[in-house]
Design a protein around this motif. Sequence first.
Motif, PDB file in Angstrom:
ATOM      1  N   TRP A 180       0.820  -1.207   0.000  1.00  0.00           N
ATOM      2  CA  TRP A 180       0.000   0.000   0.000  1.00  0.00           C
ATOM      3  C   TRP A 180       0.860   1.266   0.000  1.00  0.00           C
ATOM      4  CZ3 TRP A 180      -4.266  -1.115  -1.894  1.00  0.00           C
ATOM      5  CH2 TRP A 180      -5.014  -2.214  -1.497  1.00  0.00           C
ATOM      6  N   VAL A 231      -0.787   3.148  -3.042  1.00  0.00           N
ATOM      7  CA  VAL A 231      -1.640   4.242  -2.559  1.00  0.00           C
ATOM      8  C   VAL A 231      -0.781   5.388  -2.018  1.00  0.00           C
ATOM      9  CG1 VAL A 231      -3.413   4.867  -0.887  1.00  0.00           C
ATOM     10  CG2 VAL A 231      -3.452   2.631  -1.928  1.00  0.00           C
ATOM     11  N   THR A 244       0.920   7.468  -4.626  1.00  0.00           N
ATOM     12  CA  THR A 244      -0.095   8.198  -5.401  1.00  0.00           C
ATOM     13  C   THR A 244      -0.576   9.401  -4.602  1.00  0.00           C
ATOM     14  OG1 THR A 244      -0.804   6.071  -6.258  1.00  0.00           O
ATOM     15  CG2 THR A 244      -2.251   7.925  -6.703  1.00  0.00           C
ATOM     16  N   THR A 279      -0.056  13.777  -5.433  1.00  0.00           N
ATOM     17  CA  THR A 279      -1.104  14.752  -5.761  1.00  0.00           C
ATOM     18  C   THR A 279      -0.643  16.162  -5.398  1.00  0.00           C
ATOM     19  OG1 THR A 279      -2.104  14.377  -3.603  1.00  0.00           O
ATOM     20  CG2 THR A 279      -3.045  13.157  -5.437  1.00  0.00           C
ATOM     21  N   PHE A 280      -1.324  17.128  -5.925  1.00  0.00           N
ATOM     22  CA  PHE A 280      -0.987  18.546  -5.706  1.00  0.00           C
ATOM     23  C   PHE A 280       0.496  18.796  -6.031  1.00  0.00           C
ATOM     24  CE2 PHE A 280      -4.615  17.806  -2.856  1.00  0.00           C
ATOM     25  CZ  PHE A 280      -5.493  18.728  -3.379  1.00  0.00           C
ATOM     26  N   TRP A 331       3.366  12.421   3.241  1.00  0.00           N
ATOM     27  CA  TRP A 331       1.954  12.013   3.364  1.00  0.00           C
ATOM     28  C   TRP A 331       1.822  10.497   3.402  1.00  0.00           C
ATOM     29  CZ3 TRP A 331      -0.887  15.750  -0.536  1.00  0.00           C
ATOM     30  CH2 TRP A 331      -0.977  17.018   0.073  1.00  0.00           C
ATOM     31  N   ARG A 363       2.525   9.277   6.806  1.00  0.00           N
ATOM     32  CA  ARG A 363       1.442   9.591   7.753  1.00  0.00           C
ATOM     33  C   ARG A 363       0.243   8.660   7.546  1.00  0.00           C
ATOM     34  NH1 ARG A 363       2.193  14.839  10.000  1.00  0.00           N
ATOM     35  NH2 ARG A 363       4.155  15.661   9.251  1.00  0.00           N
ATOM     36  N   PHE A 364      -0.122   8.419   6.311  1.00  0.00           N
ATOM     37  CA  PHE A 364      -1.284   7.553   6.044  1.00  0.00           C
ATOM     38  C   PHE A 364      -1.014   6.101   6.448  1.00  0.00           C
ATOM     39  CE2 PHE A 364      -3.240  10.802   3.367  1.00  0.00           C
ATOM     40  CZ  PHE A 364      -4.570  10.579   3.642  1.00  0.00           C
ATOM     41  N   LEU A 365       0.194   5.629   6.184  1.00  0.00           N
ATOM     42  CA  LEU A 365       0.494   4.213   6.433  1.00  0.00           C
ATOM     43  C   LEU A 365       1.151   3.974   7.784  1.00  0.00           C
ATOM     44  CD1 LEU A 365      -0.326   2.148   4.323  1.00  0.00           C
ATOM     45  CD2 LEU A 365       0.127   4.290   3.212  1.00  0.00           C
ATOM     46  N   TRP A 424      -9.387  16.419   0.625  1.00  0.00           N
ATOM     47  CA  TRP A 424      -9.180  16.806  -0.779  1.00  0.00           C
ATOM     48  C   TRP A 424      -8.186  15.858  -1.449  1.00  0.00           C
ATOM     49  CZ3 TRP A 424      -8.651  22.819  -1.617  1.00  0.00           C
ATOM     50  CH2 TRP A 424      -9.775  23.460  -1.068  1.00  0.00           C
ATOM     51  N   ILE A 425      -7.186  15.479  -0.654  1.00  0.00           N
ATOM     52  CA  ILE A 425      -6.132  14.595  -1.201  1.00  0.00           C
ATOM     53  C   ILE A 425      -6.773  13.305  -1.710  1.00  0.00           C
ATOM     54  CG2 ILE A 425      -3.994  13.370  -0.654  1.00  0.00           C
ATOM     55  CD1 ILE A 425      -3.781  15.251   1.846  1.00  0.00           C
ATOM     56  N   LEU A 426      -7.619  12.731  -0.858  1.00  0.00           N
ATOM     57  CA  LEU A 426      -8.249  11.455  -1.215  1.00  0.00           C
ATOM     58  C   LEU A 426      -9.221  11.629  -2.381  1.00  0.00           C
ATOM     59  CD1 LEU A 426      -8.861  10.226   2.432  1.00  0.00           C
ATOM     60  CD2 LEU A 426      -7.091   9.453   0.873  1.00  0.00           C
ATOM     61  N   LEU A 469      -8.980  13.788  -4.728  1.00  0.00           N
ATOM     62  CA  LEU A 469      -8.196  13.969  -5.951  1.00  0.00           C
ATOM     63  C   LEU A 469      -7.673  12.631  -6.470  1.00  0.00           C
ATOM     64  CD1 LEU A 469      -7.451  16.522  -7.553  1.00  0.00           C
ATOM     65  CD2 LEU A 469      -5.219  16.451  -6.506  1.00  0.00           C
ATOM     66  N   VAL A 470      -7.224  11.785  -5.553  1.00  0.00           N
ATOM     67  CA  VAL A 470      -6.734  10.459  -5.964  1.00  0.00           C
ATOM     68  C   VAL A 470      -7.881   9.651  -6.570  1.00  0.00           C
ATOM     69  CG1 VAL A 470      -5.779   8.272  -5.139  1.00  0.00           C
ATOM     70  CG2 VAL A 470      -4.888  10.410  -4.251  1.00  0.00           C
ATOM     71  N   LEU A 507      -7.062  -1.157  -7.264  1.00  0.00           N
ATOM     72  CA  LEU A 507      -6.837  -1.433  -5.837  1.00  0.00           C
ATOM     73  C   LEU A 507      -6.584  -0.126  -5.076  1.00  0.00           C
ATOM     74  CD1 LEU A 507      -4.591  -4.630  -5.936  1.00  0.00           C
ATOM     75  CD2 LEU A 507      -6.937  -4.459  -5.139  1.00  0.00           C
ATOM     76  N   THR A 508      -5.843   0.751  -5.699  1.00  0.00           N
ATOM     77  CA  THR A 508      -5.583   2.054  -5.080  1.00  0.00           C
ATOM     78  C   THR A 508      -6.897   2.792  -4.839  1.00  0.00           C
ATOM     79  OG1 THR A 508      -3.449   2.188  -6.183  1.00  0.00           O
ATOM     80  CG2 THR A 508      -4.348   4.249  -5.378  1.00  0.00           C
ATOM     81  N   TRP A 540      -8.949   1.303  -1.946  1.00  0.00           N
ATOM     82  CA  TRP A 540      -8.314   1.645  -0.656  1.00  0.00           C
ATOM     83  C   TRP A 540      -8.675   3.083  -0.281  1.00  0.00           C
ATOM     84  CZ3 TRP A 540      -5.204   5.027   1.859  1.00  0.00           C
ATOM     85  CH2 TRP A 540      -4.512   4.584   2.983  1.00  0.00           C
ATOM     86  N   VAL A 541      -8.557   3.956  -1.267  1.00  0.00           N
ATOM     87  CA  VAL A 541      -8.824   5.380  -1.023  1.00  0.00           C
ATOM     88  C   VAL A 541     -10.296   5.589  -0.665  1.00  0.00           C
ATOM     89  CG1 VAL A 541      -8.932   7.636  -2.166  1.00  0.00           C
ATOM     90  CG2 VAL A 541      -6.898   6.250  -2.371  1.00  0.00           C
ATOM     91  N   PHE A 557      -4.373  11.631   9.584  1.00  0.00           N
ATOM     92  CA  PHE A 557      -3.934  10.835   8.433  1.00  0.00           C
ATOM     93  C   PHE A 557      -3.958   9.342   8.755  1.00  0.00           C
ATOM     94  CE2 PHE A 557      -1.758  14.780   6.986  1.00  0.00           C
ATOM     95  CZ  PHE A 557      -2.061  14.743   5.651  1.00  0.00           C
ATOM     96  N   LYS A 558      -3.440   9.015   9.936  1.00  0.00           N
ATOM     97  CA  LYS A 558      -3.278   7.605  10.281  1.00  0.00           C
ATOM     98  C   LYS A 558      -4.623   6.900  10.449  1.00  0.00           C
ATOM     99  CE  LYS A 558      -0.328   4.678  13.075  1.00  0.00           C
ATOM    100  NZ  LYS A 558       0.498   4.551  14.257  1.00  0.00           N
ATOM    101  N   LEU A 617      -7.389   7.623   8.880  1.00  0.00           N
ATOM    102  CA  LEU A 617      -7.938   7.383   7.537  1.00  0.00           C
ATOM    103  C   LEU A 617      -7.213   6.211   6.882  1.00  0.00           C
ATOM    104  CD1 LEU A 617      -8.333  11.037   6.202  1.00  0.00           C
ATOM    105  CD2 LEU A 617     -10.003   9.637   7.376  1.00  0.00           C
ATOM    106  N   GLY A 618      -5.891   6.181   7.061  1.00  0.00           N
ATOM    107  CA  GLY A 618      -5.103   5.088   6.490  1.00  0.00           C
ATOM    108  C   GLY A 618      -5.535   3.737   7.037  1.00  0.00           C
ATOM    109  N   LYS A 668      -7.081   0.630   4.966  1.00  0.00           N
ATOM    110  CA  LYS A 668      -6.426  -0.676   5.019  1.00  0.00           C
ATOM    111  C   LYS A 668      -7.396  -1.780   5.450  1.00  0.00           C
ATOM    112  CE  LYS A 668      -1.878  -1.874   6.782  1.00  0.00           C
ATOM    113  NZ  LYS A 668      -0.827  -1.413   7.688  1.00  0.00           N
ATOM    114  N   TRP A 710     -10.618  -2.128   2.492  1.00  0.00           N
ATOM    115  CA  TRP A 710     -10.445  -2.164   1.040  1.00  0.00           C
ATOM    116  C   TRP A 710     -11.084  -3.389   0.402  1.00  0.00           C
ATOM    117  CZ3 TRP A 710      -7.771  -5.758  -1.882  1.00  0.00           C
ATOM    118  CH2 TRP A 710      -6.957  -6.639  -1.188  1.00  0.00           C
TER     119      TRP A 710
END
Lengths: 199, 381
Positions: free
Chosen positions: A107, A111, A114, A118-119, A136, A139-141, B22-24, B26-27, B142-143, B146-147, B166-167, B169-170, B174, B177
């Motif tokens: 991931w 992910v 990706t 962005t931005f 980022w 932080r997400f993972l 917004w990040i998510l 956009l992805v 898959l991305t 997950w998003v 962030f964490k 949401l991650g 995870k 998904w």
Amino acid sequence: MDKSKTAGFFRRYFAQVLDTFIGMSITIVPFFVLTFSAVTAYIKSPMELNPLSLVPPVALLFLMPIVIFFYSWYFTHKFGGTIGKLLFGLRIVDGNGAYIDKATAFWRMTVGYTISSTFLGLGYFWAFRKKEDLTWHDRFLGTKVLTVGKPIWGIVALVLLKILFIVLLVYFVTGVLPQFLSIPSVVPAPELGYTQPAL
Amino acid sequence: MYSTFSNIQESFKLAWKHKMLWILALVLMGGANFNSYSNLSNVANKSSDSIETPQLDKIPFDKMTPLEGKYNLESDGQGNFELKNDDALSPDVVIPSVPVNSVLGMAQASPNFNIAGFIGSLVIIAPIVLAVIFFWAAIGFLTSVWVKGALYSGLLKACNSEAYDFKDLGSEGKSNWKRYLKLALYFFFKRLLSVIPITVVSVVLAAVNGSTTASAGLNAVFGILMFLTILWALIYNIRLYFVEQFSLRSIIADNVPTKATFKLGWKYYKTRPGKSIKLALALLLVLPVFMLILFLPTGLLAGIVAFLVKQEASFLIIGLVGFFAAITGGVSMVVATPFICNVTNFSWTRLFLFARESFDTKPAQDPVEFMYKPEAANGQI
């Protein structure tokens, strides 16, 4: 988080540059070598065009990114980073300080990258913020990149690869290009605007 | 009290406040747009007939460079040329043992084209290219699932005024998904099934038309049948869109198996079909207007550039204004795309929560008799 152990932006950046160079050296360089050898063979014997000679470079160009993807995935999970990161003395770990599991590594590479892209790649530059050195995707993972050694081998590898690319470029410009430039030019047909009698 | 107007108004505020989402968004929307090679295809598609050489028409015939002698050509004085003999065309070009056409030289010489080799290389390359495309498409898919998990979790938390980072949401991405993947496949097959009646009627219609006994009356019947099936598929797919909006949120909010999520989606939609249609129509009206307002500065600057070009203003001024137009357009795009996407997402999330609340207040109408079964034990897809 122990600030002294997390890797800074520039060290991570140069590790990434080294990985890119390694990727290029096993993808782009063989691609050019195979393509130019096929084209040179065609030039030497223009009447004997063998399309099969173009299969290896095209296949290489398509398949190598996938090979690199799986190598990066495996190395990140097994050794805590790709060769570039390892040579720069970096290790990717989870919140407990252990190497990340397969799923997180996957991931992070898909992910995570990706999201950071962005931005206009703002997520990578986020490593400057709050002095945590976390992008980022970190932080997400829930991952972080630690420094476990000196970056000297990484710098040496980077310089050597840079020299190799310069040598290859010089060889291409002085050795390969003239072969193409010395080909007898095709005689142009009469310019447009003239009428030509049917042969 | 819920109203479509207040929902959209509040969604604008929420979307602006929760920039992390917004990040998510956009992805999920695909991020970058890879159209950079469209220009190449334009060039490739350009017909050779369209290449114009107007300068040739302006040169008087007697001023043209004489070709006689140098290229072994002979002029008839009218602009027509003929070869004097079959020798090489130019003294500085020697191509031995090659069947060169006497006029066009190498350009006309046809190589021994290896057709078997060409087909062989295609047979090798085509599966490789297809497999590689499939691989990267699968990674992209898959991305996106997950998003989705991360985004819808964030939307629900934001609407409920819960804190998240962030964490969080991650972790949601995870852990959810697989369910989003199943739901995406489930909706894909539902949509695919909705097209089957149209396909069947089309095949029968084609068969009837092909036969000699086809009559106008029969054709009319099949025409009406075709129209009805298309209409049905259209309505079904629109309803499926509404159900999907509720199901996507229900995965996180209700934590039920995938198939149950789909059923729940239908139930939520059936409680508020009017509000769902109203919201969809309102978003269709409001968002384009908002986009127009957001891109107004870019449009104005582009207009000024066009005006300056027409007035033949200095290159520096045109370049400067053009640069500002590009920057404004880029910034507007980067801000507008995820923002608008999240306004839509928040609107549907708020409607979902409203529909869900209406069930909570009426326990007698328990919508989920199959709720809270662990997915692994349930055995459903």
